[in-house]
Design a protein around this motif. Structure first.
Motif, PDB file in Angstrom:
ATOM      1  N   GLY A  69     -23.281 103.905   0.944  1.00 50.65           N
ATOM      2  CA  GLY A  69     -24.019 102.784   0.377  1.00 50.65           C
ATOM      3  C   GLY A  69     -25.272 102.477   1.176  1.00 50.65           C
ATOM      4  N   VAL A  70     -25.165 102.548   2.494  1.00 50.70           N
ATOM      5  CA  VAL A  70     -26.322 102.280   3.358  1.00 50.70           C
ATOM      6  C   VAL A  70     -27.375 103.370   3.194  1.00 50.70           C
ATOM      7  N   LEU A  71     -26.927 104.629   3.125  1.00 53.32           N
ATOM      8  CA  LEU A  71     -27.872 105.733   2.963  1.00 53.32           C
ATOM      9  C   LEU A  71     -28.583 105.652   1.611  1.00 53.32           C
ATOM     10  N   ASN A  72     -27.854 105.284   0.572  1.00 49.73           N
ATOM     11  CA  ASN A  72     -28.483 105.140  -0.744  1.00 49.73           C
ATOM     12  C   ASN A  72     -29.434 103.944  -0.785  1.00 49.73           C
ATOM     13  N   TYR A  73     -29.083 102.916  -0.043  1.00 54.18           N
ATOM     14  CA  TYR A  73     -29.965 101.748   0.097  1.00 54.18           C
ATOM     15  C   TYR A  73     -31.286 102.175   0.735  1.00 54.18           C
ATOM     16  N   ALA A  74     -31.204 102.963   1.807  1.00 51.10           N
ATOM     17  CA  ALA A  74     -32.413 103.473   2.456  1.00 51.10           C
ATOM     18  C   ALA A  74     -33.180 104.380   1.504  1.00 51.10           C
ATOM     19  N   TYR A  75     -32.451 105.184   0.745  1.00 53.20           N
ATOM     20  CA  TYR A  75     -33.087 106.090  -0.225  1.00 53.20           C
ATOM     21  C   TYR A  75     -33.848 105.309  -1.285  1.00 53.20           C
ATOM     22  N   ALA A  76     -33.275 104.202  -1.737  1.00 49.99           N
ATOM     23  CA  ALA A  76     -33.948 103.361  -2.742  1.00 49.99           C
ATOM     24  C   ALA A  76     -35.257 102.810  -2.189  1.00 49.99           C
ATOM     25  N   LEU A  77     -35.231 102.334  -0.953  1.00 47.82           N
ATOM     26  CA  LEU A  77     -36.439 101.777  -0.342  1.00 47.82           C
ATOM     27  C   LEU A  77     -37.496 102.852  -0.105  1.00 47.82           C
ATOM     28  N   GLU A 111     -43.656 109.072   4.052  1.00 46.59           N
ATOM     29  CA  GLU A 111     -42.732 108.418   3.117  1.00 46.59           C
ATOM     30  C   GLU A 111     -42.122 109.420   2.137  1.00 46.59           C
ATOM     31  N   LEU A 112     -42.905 110.402   1.738  1.00 47.78           N
ATOM     32  CA  LEU A 112     -42.360 111.461   0.885  1.00 47.78           C
ATOM     33  C   LEU A 112     -41.280 112.243   1.632  1.00 47.78           C
ATOM     34  N   ALA A 113     -41.523 112.514   2.903  1.00 49.14           N
ATOM     35  CA  ALA A 113     -40.539 113.228   3.709  1.00 49.14           C
ATOM     36  C   ALA A 113     -39.253 112.417   3.836  1.00 49.14           C
ATOM     37  N   HIS A 114     -39.393 111.108   4.055  1.00 53.66           N
ATOM     38  CA  HIS A 114     -38.207 110.240   4.151  1.00 53.66           C
ATOM     39  C   HIS A 114     -37.433 110.253   2.836  1.00 53.66           C
ATOM     40  N   ARG A 115     -38.151 110.127   1.739  1.00 54.56           N
ATOM     41  CA  ARG A 115     -37.495 110.110   0.430  1.00 54.56           C
ATOM     42  C   ARG A 115     -36.736 111.413   0.188  1.00 54.56           C
ATOM     43  N   GLU A 116     -37.406 112.547   0.429  1.00 56.05           N
ATOM     44  CA  GLU A 116     -36.769 113.841   0.191  1.00 56.05           C
ATOM     45  C   GLU A 116     -35.618 114.087   1.158  1.00 56.05           C
ATOM     46  N   PHE A 118     -33.450 111.822   2.347  1.00 56.37           N
ATOM     47  CA  PHE A 118     -32.253 111.151   1.851  1.00 56.37           C
ATOM     48  C   PHE A 118     -31.743 111.796   0.566  1.00 56.37           C
ATOM     49  N   LYS A 119     -32.651 112.200  -0.291  1.00 58.11           N
ATOM     50  CA  LYS A 119     -32.231 112.835  -1.543  1.00 58.11           C
ATOM     51  C   LYS A 119     -31.451 114.118  -1.259  1.00 58.11           C
ATOM     52  N   ASN A 120     -31.973 114.939  -0.333  1.00 60.06           N
ATOM     53  CA  ASN A 120     -31.308 116.189   0.013  1.00 60.06           C
ATOM     54  C   ASN A 120     -30.002 115.953   0.753  1.00 60.06           C
ATOM     55  N   ALA A 121     -29.998 114.984   1.657  1.00 57.91           N
ATOM     56  CA  ALA A 121     -28.805 114.718   2.458  1.00 57.91           C
ATOM     57  C   ALA A 121     -27.665 114.152   1.620  1.00 57.91           C
ATOM     58  N   LEU A 122     -27.979 113.276   0.680  1.00 63.05           N
ATOM     59  CA  LEU A 122     -26.958 112.648  -0.148  1.00 63.05           C
ATOM     60  C   LEU A 122     -26.441 113.572  -1.238  1.00 63.05           C
ATOM     61  N   GLY A 123     -27.270 114.480  -1.697  1.00 66.71           N
ATOM     62  CA  GLY A 123     -26.832 115.407  -2.727  1.00 66.71           C
ATOM     63  C   GLY A 123     -26.360 114.689  -3.983  1.00 66.71           C
ATOM     64  N   THR A 124     -25.141 115.060  -4.443  1.00 61.97           N
ATOM     65  CA  THR A 124     -24.596 114.474  -5.670  1.00 61.97           C
ATOM     66  C   THR A 124     -24.218 113.007  -5.505  1.00 61.97           C
ATOM     67  N   ALA A 125     -24.180 112.517  -4.278  1.00 66.40           N
ATOM     68  CA  ALA A 125     -23.837 111.106  -4.048  1.00 66.40           C
ATOM     69  C   ALA A 125     -25.057 110.200  -4.154  1.00 66.40           C
ATOM     70  N   ALA A 126     -26.243 110.792  -4.315  1.00 61.69           N
ATOM     71  CA  ALA A 126     -27.488 110.006  -4.363  1.00 61.69           C
ATOM     72  C   ALA A 126     -27.613 109.239  -5.673  1.00 61.69           C
ATOM     73  N   LEU A 175     -30.367 108.496  13.054  1.00 57.26           N
ATOM     74  CA  LEU A 175     -31.356 108.803  12.029  1.00 57.26           C
ATOM     75  C   LEU A 175     -32.135 107.557  11.621  1.00 57.26           C
ATOM     76  N   ALA A 176     -31.426 106.467  11.400  1.00 54.54           N
ATOM     77  CA  ALA A 176     -32.075 105.210  11.003  1.00 54.54           C
ATOM     78  C   ALA A 176     -33.058 104.755  12.080  1.00 54.54           C
ATOM     79  N   GLY A 177     -32.665 104.926  13.349  1.00 60.03           N
ATOM     80  CA  GLY A 177     -33.540 104.542  14.456  1.00 60.03           C
ATOM     81  C   GLY A 177     -34.814 105.372  14.485  1.00 60.03           C
ATOM     82  N   LYS A 178     -34.698 106.656  14.157  1.00 55.06           N
ATOM     83  CA  LYS A 178     -35.867 107.529  14.142  1.00 55.06           C
ATOM     84  C   LYS A 178     -36.818 107.166  13.009  1.00 55.06           C
ATOM     85  N   ILE A 179     -36.249 106.744  11.887  1.00 55.96           N
ATOM     86  CA  ILE A 179     -37.087 106.400  10.740  1.00 55.96           C
ATOM     87  C   ILE A 179     -37.731 105.026  10.906  1.00 55.96           C
TER      88      ILE A 179
END
Length: 242
Positions: A69-77, A111-116, A118-126, A175-179
């Motif tokens: 849920g947190v990763l998808n939240y970050a992905y949404a932002l 920002e494009l790199a951040h978006r991609e 999370f999209k790649n990391a979450l896979g089908t859960a995104a 990861l969150a700290g790096k972003i």
């Protein structure tokens, strides 16, 4: 901006642009390699999580019962920020200096790199792609773009800071700290463009929970962040187990 002009983040035109620019900056390679490690962790956690599918409620659902849920939240932002900077890059106010145009394009690539990532990391859960509404922003005006950019970056910092306490996996927290540190760099740059020397001014961020006396940035809970960001998101976002 009319509804039919709202940008879908998975439109072929944008995807092509993202692949071209990120390839030039080697961001997709970085995001893909890093996402692989996170995805392996996610796969291990999924056994405990059970069904990764989100409840069908219409729109996008952020289920905060676990790290997904947190990763998808970050992905949404990150979707929202990436869409904004893509729009900025396509307009680039004429009042921008050559240096400002270059820096805004760099921020776009981040920002494009951040978006991609999370999209790649979450896979089908995104969650799916969000539909945005930037009709309140005048992308031909430097002052309008700078003000909106400052709002997005300051909110992004507060969002990551507020989400940290909800992350249970050390790798995700790192990861969150790096972003968030990159988002803070953006915020400082944008603030300085609006008012030279204001890059470290925390006094104006009290609404986002900053503590100027102790030199601490703000931290907002996801519900507060989404309430603010909702002005620019057309897709309905459902929040459960927060």
């Amino acid at each position: 901006m009319k509804n039919n002009e709202l940008q879908n983040l998975d439109e072929p035109k944008e995807t092509s642009f993202a692949n071209k620019t990120l390839g030039r900056r080697s961001f997709l390679q970085f995001a893909g390699a890093s996402a692989a490690g996170v995805a392996l962790l996610a796969a291990g956690c999924s056994k405990d999580r059970g069904d990764l599918s989100m409840p069908t409620m219409g729109g996008a659902t952020l289920d905060f019962k676990d790290d997904f849920g947190v990763l998808n939240y970050a992905y949404a932002l990150e979707q929202l920020e990436a869409a904004f900077y893509i729009k900025v890059a396509s307009a680039l106010p004429s009042a921008f200096t050559t240096q400002q145009k270059a820096y805004f394009q760099d921020i776009q690539f981040h920002e494009l790199a951040h978006r991609e990532f999370f999209k790649n990391a979450l896979g089908t859960a995104a969650i799916g792609s969000l539909e945005v509404d930037f009709s309140s922003i005048d992308f031909t005006s430097a002052s309008s773009v700078l003000a909106a950019s400052m709002a997005f970056e300051d909110l992004g910092v507060a969002a990551y800071n507020g989400a940290g306490v909800r992350i249970k996996t050390d790798a995700y927290l790192t990861l969150a700290g790096k972003i968030v540190s990159v988002e803070a760099r953006h915020a400082a740059y944008i603030r300085d463009q609006i008012s030279n020397g204001s890059f470290a001014d925390l006094g104006t961020l009290s609404a986002l929970g900053s503590d100027n006396a102790n030199a601490l940035d703000g931290a907002l809970t996801p519900d507060k962040v989404l309430a603010i960001a909702g002005k620019y998101i057309k897709t309905k976002i459902n929040v459960i187990n927060l």
